[in-house]
Scaffold this active site. Structure first.
Site, PDB file in Angstrom:
ATOM      1  CD  GLU A 253      -2.324   1.893   1.236  1.00 34.09           C
ATOM      2  OE1 GLU A 253      -2.107   2.603   0.218  1.00 34.09           O
ATOM      3  OE2 GLU A 253      -2.551   2.347   2.341  1.00 34.09           O
ATOM      4  CB  CYS A 287      -1.397   7.025   1.198  1.00 38.90           C
ATOM      5  SG  CYS A 287      -2.698   6.146   2.012  1.00 38.90           S
TER       6      CYS A 287
HETATM    7  C1  UN1 Z   1      -3.058   6.253   4.668  1.00 36.54           C
HETATM    8  O1  UN1 Z   1      -2.871   7.448   4.491  1.00 36.54           O
HETATM    9  O2  UN1 Z   1      -2.088   5.444   4.703  1.00 36.54           O
HETATM   10  O3  UN1 Z   1      -8.931   6.991   3.284  1.00 36.54           O
HETATM   11  C2  UN1 Z   1      -4.390   5.640   4.940  1.00 36.54           C
HETATM   12  C3  UN1 Z   1      -8.252   7.566   4.146  1.00 36.54           C
HETATM   13  C4  UN1 Z   1      -8.013   6.828   5.431  1.00 36.54           C
HETATM   14  C5  UN1 Z   1      -6.800   5.968   5.365  1.00 36.54           C
HETATM   15  C6  UN1 Z   1      -5.545   6.592   4.848  1.00 36.54           C
HETATM   16  N1  UN1 Z   1      -9.168   6.028   5.726  1.00 36.54           N
HETATM   17  O4  UN1 Z   1      -7.811   8.696   3.991  1.00 36.54           O
END
Ligand code: UN1
Length: 499
Positions: A253, A287
């Site tokens: 991920e 992310c």
């Molecule tokens: C991340 O930034 O690694 O959708 C995860 C989102 C959160 C998860 C982010 N539920 O922004």
């Protein structure tokens, strides 16, 4: 900042946060808040063999009973939501509402996993042979290694762990070296749930604090059946091939470069709110952060005007103060990377609004920035690179197909969205010819996904899926079973062999 008090409430042994070799600083003011002991490479092998033993016992426990442990963990998290959320804010720098929101994601995945513990379904399949039956059975996989990043220091571990545990596995977690305290707190809370549960094997969940060498030892260990790694594309490029070289499984991920298309028919009020949360929430360190806006030329000026106004009034400050919307960057490296990206953007013809350091007098060692909006004449190389900071590149389009092509023309493929009231555009965006991302949304932004859906993306994002939907399958191994209840032994494909 009451860190010690919080840790005590959460059940972390005070001795474990003093005198260690790893210095932990809060991004709020850059001050050291703890010194944590680190594990060695040799400790990794010991942890893996313990986890293997735990798994061997745990896999025979009926799945709904395994679910009970996760239910109890969810209960503990409900009790400690505020405390753990605050610790997340102190250690990772996200505002209190987002710290608590992250713990809520943990609670949600626990609920999801508890339900799942009474499912874990396999198929039955029609056999071509008389008196035969075919089916699939899902079995526990083994030891699961979790490598997580600083920006979601607790939720990402829980997505993996809640599923891995109901699926019958044992987990070893290597958190980011920037956020070991929240990891120790999670482990302490998990142990509280274990006590309530009673008879679980020891070492179902372990935490390894360390730097790169510890992560590498986990990645290379043949007894780690699955390595679930969240972080940069650079990290994933190393982890993926190393795990594959020993025929292990990996769930990657990695980076995102998430865009929102704002079409001429968009509800600009909605678009504005979606962009704002996506671009400046978590100070641009998700992310799923919105990094690009591709806006129809007819509404571009209006959208930019409103966005700049909203950016100007967004309160930047300590994440622990109510009213703050934008907390600090994690550290100086992150600030430097942001400044380099803005310099490159200027060189590539961009017009930069914001991006400068603020609150330096109050926090000489905290890195607070005004989030940047950068108008770009085209999608040049700087835009295609993920800089983990609040930089929003805004580009204009005339023709809808060009907007979709631009959305897809980056190496990453995590999250994407369109704001449009035109059904044709929205449906095209979701079709096979539309967004190439793992997440594609209509009239909501790119970040803040619910745990019920599978989470992850394509291309350099790594292809992994965790959290909801059928992501549990990666934590199990599938066996295809054929059962013959006849008195003959017919071969498949009609083969006659011998008599
Ligand atoms: C991340 O930034 O690694 O959708 C995860 C989102 C959160 C998860 C982010 N539920 O922004």
């Amino acid at each position: 900042m009451q860190t010690a008090e919080l840790l005590e409430k959460l059940g972390v042994d005070a001795a474990s946060i003093r005198g260690g070799s790893l210095s932990v600083a809060s991004p709020v003011d850059g001050q050291e808040i703890a010194r944590v002991a680190q594990h060695s490479v040799a400790d990794v092998a010991t942890a893996v063999s313990r986890a293997k033993q735990a798994y061997t016992a745990w896999r025979s426990v009926p799945a709904p009973r395994r679910g009970e442990l996760v239910r109890l963990f969810g209960e503990v998290l409900r009790e400690e939501k505020e405390n753990l959320g605050k610790l997340v804010s102190i250690e990772a720098g996200k505002i209190l509402a987002e710290g608590a929101g992250e713990v809520q994601e943990m609670i949600d995945i626990c609920d999801f996993a508890v339900g799942l513990s009474r499912q874990l379904y396999g198929l039955t399949i029609a056999s071509e042979r008389p008196g035969h039956r075919m089916m699939e059975t899902w079995h526990p996989l083994g030891v699961i290694g979790v490598i997580s990043a600083f920006n979601f220091p607790v939720a990402v571990w829980s997505w993996n762990t809640a599923l891995a545990l109901v699926c019958g596995n044992a987990v070893i977690w290597k958190p980011s070296e920037k956020t070991p305290l929240t990891a120790l707190a999670c482990q302490a809370l998990f142990e509280r749930a274990l006590k309530r549960f009673g008879d679980a094997p020891a070492d179902l969940s372990q935490v390894l604090i360390g730097e790169r060498d510890v992560g590498e030892a986990l990645v290379d260990n043949h007894d780690v059946a699955l390595v679930s790694a969240t972080g940069s594309t650079r990290m994933g490029k190393e982890v993926g091939p190393r795990v594959a070289a020993r025929f292990g499984r990996s769930l990657l991920e990695l980076g995102g470069n998430n865009a929102i298309i704002v079409s001429e028919s968009a509800d600009l009020n909605l678009a504005m709110r979606g962009i704002l949360f996506g671009a400046i929430g978590t100070a641009g360190q998700r992310c799923t952060t919105t990094r690009r806006v591709i806006v129809h030329e007819s509404v571009a000026d209006e959208l930019l005007k409103r966005l700049r106004k909203a950016y100007d009034s967004a309160v930047i400050g300590s994440p622990l103060e109510t009213g703050t919307l934008v907390g600090p960057l994690i550290d100086k490296d992150s600030f430097d990377a942001m400044q380099t990206a803005l310099k490159n953007a200027r060189e590539q013809g961009g017009t930069v609004h914001g991006g400068e350091r603020v609150l330096q007098d109050k926090y000489p060692n905290g890195y607070y920035v005004k989030p940047a909006i950068v108008e770009m004449p085209e999608q040049s190389s700087v835009v295609k690179h993920e800089t983990f900071a609040p930089i929003l590149y805004v580009m204009r389009y005339t023709d809808f197909q060009t907007a979709v092509d631009m959305q897809n023309d980056v190496p990453q493929g995590l999250s994407s969205a369109i704001f449009s009231n035109d059904l044709r555009e929205a449906e095209f965006f979701l079709s096979a010819n539309g967004s190439d991302c793992g997440i594609a949304n209509v009239n909501i932004g790119t970040s803040g996904a619910e745990i019920g859906g599978a989470f992850g993306g394509e291309k350099e994002t790594g292809g992994g899926r965790e959290s909801g939907s059928d992501a549990w399958k990666v934590y199990m191994r599938r066996a295809t079973n054929t059962i013959n209840y006849s008195r003959e032994l017919p071969l498949a494909q009609g083969i006659q062999f011998g008599d």
